[in-house]
Design an enzyme around this catalytic site. Structure first.
Site, short mmCIF file in Angstrom:
data_model
loop_
_atom_site.label_atom_id
_atom_site.label_comp_id
_atom_site.label_asym_id
_atom_site.label_seq_id
_atom_site.Cartn_x
_atom_site.Cartn_y
_atom_site.Cartn_z
CG ASN A 1 65.88 48.86 38.69
OD1 ASN A 1 66.76 48.03 38.46
ND2 ASN A 1 65.60 49.31 39.89
CB ALA B 1 49.65 40.78 34.22
N GLY B 2 51.30 44.04 34.76
CA GLY B 2 52.06 45.08 34.05
C GLY B 2 53.54 44.81 34.30
CG ASP C 1 62.63 47.29 39.98
OD1 ASP C 1 62.80 48.09 40.91
OD2 ASP C 1 62.40 47.63 38.80
NE ARG D 1 42.26 47.18 33.51
CZ ARG D 1 42.54 48.47 33.53
NH1 ARG D 1 41.67 49.33 34.02
NH2 ARG D 1 43.68 48.92 33.04
CB THR D 2 44.28 43.01 30.28
OG1 THR D 2 43.84 44.36 30.47
CG2 THR D 2 44.27 42.67 28.81
CE LYS E 1 61.17 50.32 36.76
NZ LYS E 1 60.68 49.66 37.98
#
Ligand code: ATR
Length: 270
Positions: free
Chosen positions: A68, A114-115, A88, A138-139, A47
């Site tokens: 997308n 946060a991907g 999206d 997580r990151t 994307k």
């Protein structure tokens, strides 16, 4: 859902899936255009890469910074031109409205992830003027990067941004991580930092399984819940309209999607 929609509208079109290595994306897009495909959908990890590969970008792709949906347009010279869209981002808002009747403007939202999906959701929620947006990932640095991107892209946003769990209650918790896709996956939410009884509504972008650990825990805590099937439906319906120029037969698409994902007898978790 697309093939069911084509059939319902009497279009002799087909929707097919092709696995393409990122190194071959440019060639694949050019090839599809050369073969006069009507268009394409792109998913992870294409994307963002495709942004640089389009002949033109629709406002939606520019605004949300990802493609997308591709539409091929044939000029009078017989050459095809690729136009990149993003369906999206608006699908997130459409699904939240339809499945959970969440008024977003002025809402307090905790977004986990946060991907690619988390980034689009964060940008779209800020554009919708949610009052407060808490970004957890997580990151942590990726959540901070998204907060910076929002501040840059929407300098006049009324949304107060923070990275980390909120101390007080929120209107909406949204999972945009991929945690939950695999059976046995734990919830992406750390309930020692944010107990679910502090949330009114919980939305999980994961739609298969229909009830993730997060949604199960949210239900038990008394929250209203929905899974991500509505998002999948609405991004597809908008893409259908871009390709065909016709209104998407939403009920047909929803039925086909539920049947494909859950089988006949399964409930959708809504
Ligand atoms: P997508 O396009 O579906 O968003 P992605 O860009 O690969 O996919 O992002 C996956 C998201 O799920 C990220 O927020 C990722 O966290 P990191 O940024 O720390 O990698 C999150 N994720 C994936 N596996 C996870 C796990 N086991 N625990 C917590 N978060 C996870």
């Amino acid at each position: 859902m697309h093939n069911a929609a084509f059939a319902a509208l009497g279009l002799n079109w087909r929707y097919l899936a092709f696995e393409v290595h990122p190194d071959n994306l440019r060639t694949a897009i050019a090839g599809a255009g050369a073969m006069q495909f009507a268009g394409l959908n792109l998913t992870v990890p294409h994307k963002l890469l495709a942004l640089e590969m389009m002949d033109a970008l629709d406002e939606s792709a520019k605004k949300w910074g990802a493609v997308n949906t591709v539409k091929f347009e044939t000029g009078t010279d017989g050459r095809t031109r690729s136009v990149g869209f993003n369906t999206d981002a608006d699908a997130i808002v459409a699904a939240l409205r339809e499945d959970l009747q969440v008024p977003l403007t002025g809402a307090k939202v905790l977004l986990v992830g946060a991907g690619g999906a988390g980034r689009t959701a964060a940008l779209r929620l800020a554009a919708e003027s949610v009052a407060e947006l808490f970004l957890v990932n997580r990151t942590r640095s990726k959540a901070e990067k998204i907060a910076d991107e929002i501040r840059k892209q929407f300098p006049s946003t009324k949304t107060v941004l923070s990275v980390g769990y909120p101390q007080a209650a929120v209107d909406l918790v949204m999972n945009a991580t991929s945690l939950g896709l695999k059976s046995g996956d734990p919830s992406p939410l750390d309930e020692s930092k944010f107990p679910l009884r502090r949330a009114k509504v919980v939305y999980d972008m994961v739609y298969n399984p229909p009830e993730t650990a997060l949604l199960g825990a949210a239900k038990a805590a008394g929250c209203r819940v929905a899974n991500g099937l509505g998002m999948l439906l609405h991004q597809g319906a908008r893409a259908f309209e871009i390709w065909t120029g016709k209104p998407a037969p939403l009920a047909v698409m929803r039925r086909a999607l539920e049947q494909a994902v859950y089988g006949n007898a399964r409930e959708t978790g809504h």
